[in-house]
Design an enzyme around this catalytic site. Structure first.
Site, PDB file in Angstrom:
ATOM      1  N   PRO A   2       0.814  -1.217   0.000  1.00  0.00           N
ATOM      2  CA  PRO A   2       0.000   0.000   0.000  1.00  0.00           C
ATOM      3  C   PRO A   2       0.851   1.272   0.000  1.00  0.00           C
ATOM      4  O   PRO A   2       1.735   1.431   0.821  1.00  0.00           O
ATOM      5  CB  PRO A   2      -0.806  -0.121   1.298  1.00  0.00           C
ATOM      6  CG  PRO A   2      -0.801  -1.580   1.612  1.00  0.00           C
ATOM      7  CD  PRO A   2       0.530  -2.079   1.158  1.00  0.00           C
ATOM      8  N   GLU A   3       0.619   2.134  -0.973  1.00  0.00           N
ATOM      9  CA  GLU A   3       1.249   3.445  -1.007  1.00  0.00           C
ATOM     10  C   GLU A   3       0.139   4.469  -1.177  1.00  0.00           C
ATOM     11  O   GLU A   3      -1.052   4.137  -1.157  1.00  0.00           O
ATOM     12  CB  GLU A   3       2.283   3.509  -2.136  1.00  0.00           C
ATOM     13  CG  GLU A   3       3.315   2.387  -2.020  1.00  0.00           C
ATOM     14  CD  GLU A   3       4.672   2.728  -2.591  1.00  0.00           C
ATOM     15  OE1 GLU A   3       4.956   3.909  -2.865  1.00  0.00           O
ATOM     16  OE2 GLU A   3       5.480   1.796  -2.763  1.00  0.00           O
ATOM     17  N   LYS A  51      -1.168   7.800   3.899  1.00  0.00           N
ATOM     18  CA  LYS A  51      -1.465   6.370   3.923  1.00  0.00           C
ATOM     19  C   LYS A  51      -2.531   6.029   4.961  1.00  0.00           C
ATOM     20  O   LYS A  51      -2.732   4.860   5.304  1.00  0.00           O
ATOM     21  CB  LYS A  51      -0.186   5.582   4.192  1.00  0.00           C
ATOM     22  CG  LYS A  51       0.889   5.793   3.127  1.00  0.00           C
ATOM     23  CD  LYS A  51       2.096   4.916   3.390  1.00  0.00           C
ATOM     24  CE  LYS A  51       3.177   5.172   2.364  1.00  0.00           C
ATOM     25  NZ  LYS A  51       4.351   4.286   2.556  1.00  0.00           N
ATOM     26  N   ARG A 247      14.215  -0.076   4.670  1.00  0.00           N
ATOM     27  CA  ARG A 247      13.500  -0.558   3.495  1.00  0.00           C
ATOM     28  C   ARG A 247      14.511  -1.003   2.444  1.00  0.00           C
ATOM     29  O   ARG A 247      15.646  -0.530   2.412  1.00  0.00           O
ATOM     30  CB  ARG A 247      12.618   0.546   2.897  1.00  0.00           C
ATOM     31  CG  ARG A 247      11.510   1.028   3.830  1.00  0.00           C
ATOM     32  CD  ARG A 247      10.438  -0.040   4.029  1.00  0.00           C
ATOM     33  NE  ARG A 247       9.348   0.436   4.872  1.00  0.00           N
ATOM     34  CZ  ARG A 247       9.292   0.262   6.190  1.00  0.00           C
ATOM     35  NH1 ARG A 247      10.292  -0.364   6.813  1.00  0.00           N
ATOM     36  NH2 ARG A 247       8.265   0.692   6.883  1.00  0.00           N
TER      37      ARG A 247
END
Length: 258
Positions: A2-3, A51, A247
């Site tokens: 999800p972005e 988000k 990340r």
């Protein structure tokens, strides 16, 4: 993953199914808000902020965050769920539809007037009506950390996720470790906005203009594969503001010299 664009589409889907209707089922399956009951209240809208998802119902907001695995599905009453029931964290039912949130990392009910306590820290939202590019540029330009880290910090600009950060830096020819103070933040943010808006209507994100499987990304997830521009093997490492927020980072050492 999800972005910002994923969350925006989710909000639009949920709003189309729920907005203007009276809540007939309200089931929150997390501590803290499990006793909340908004049955009988009207759903005003479901909005995205960065988000974060905001179900505005009566004078209250059901706030949720998808994190890495979360999603909201909409079902007809009685329709079989596509995920296991034990993964459901929130259910909002109206006449003709049930919205079910699975694997949500954050779920809480608060007064709508208190929304600032959960989203007030966010920077300008790339997809919001009040998008402020100049402020986003100011915040990123003042961040001395690696450009990849600065772009992912939702306090600088809300909406970029790891895929966008990797692809955006490649297209701009910026090494991920370059301090954000040393990049052309205005050009980078402007390109990122164009990317995320271009991907909004697409069923699958693409950054190369080619939507075929395996052809959509320049560098993301392509460690060891040849760069689509120069043929140099794509490298990978990890970056983050802390050890728990690292990340995966991908880059071409030729096209993104550092």
């Amino acid at each position: 993953m999800p972005e910002g664009d994923t969350v925006y589409r989710a909000a639009a889907k949920l709003s189309a199914a729920l907005a203007g209707k009276v809540v007939t089922r309200f089931d929150i399956r997390v501590p803290g808000s499990a006793t909340a009951d908004l049955r009988g209240e009207t759903v005003h809208e479901v909005a995205a902020r960065g988000k974060h998802l905001l179900h505005r119902i009566g004078g209250y907001t059901l706030h949720s965050h998808l994190k890495m695995e979360g999603r909201w599905d909409v079902y007809r009453p009685g329709e079989r769920w596509r995920r296991q029931a034990f993964k459901a964290r929130a259910i909002v039912g109206v006449a003709g539809a049930d919205a079910v949130g699975f694997d949500l990392a954050m779920v809480e009910v608060l007064r709508t007037s208190d929304e600032h306590t959960v989203i007030g820290h966010l920077g300008p939202d790339l997809l919001a009506d009040d998008w402020d590019e100049a402020e986003a540029v100011r915040r990123v330009s003042a961040d001395e950390r690696a450009a990849h880290v600065a772009l992912l910090d939702q306090r600088n600009v809300a909406g970029f996720g790891n895929v966008y950060a990797n692809e955006l830096l490649f297209v701009r020819g910026i090494a991920p470790t370059t301090p954000a103070t040393d990049i052309d933040a205005q050009a980078t943010i402007a390109l990122g906005e164009r990317m995320i808006r271009a991907n909004l209507p697409r069923p699958e994100r693409t950054f190369t203009g080619d939507s075929r499987p395996g052809r959509r990304f320049w560098v993301y997830g392509r460690e060891g594969a040849p760069c689509r521009r120069c043929g140099t093997p794509i490298r990978a490492t990890s970056l983050g503001a802390s050890a728990t927020s690292e990340r995966n980072v991908y880059w071409c050492p030729t096209c993104q010299p550092g």
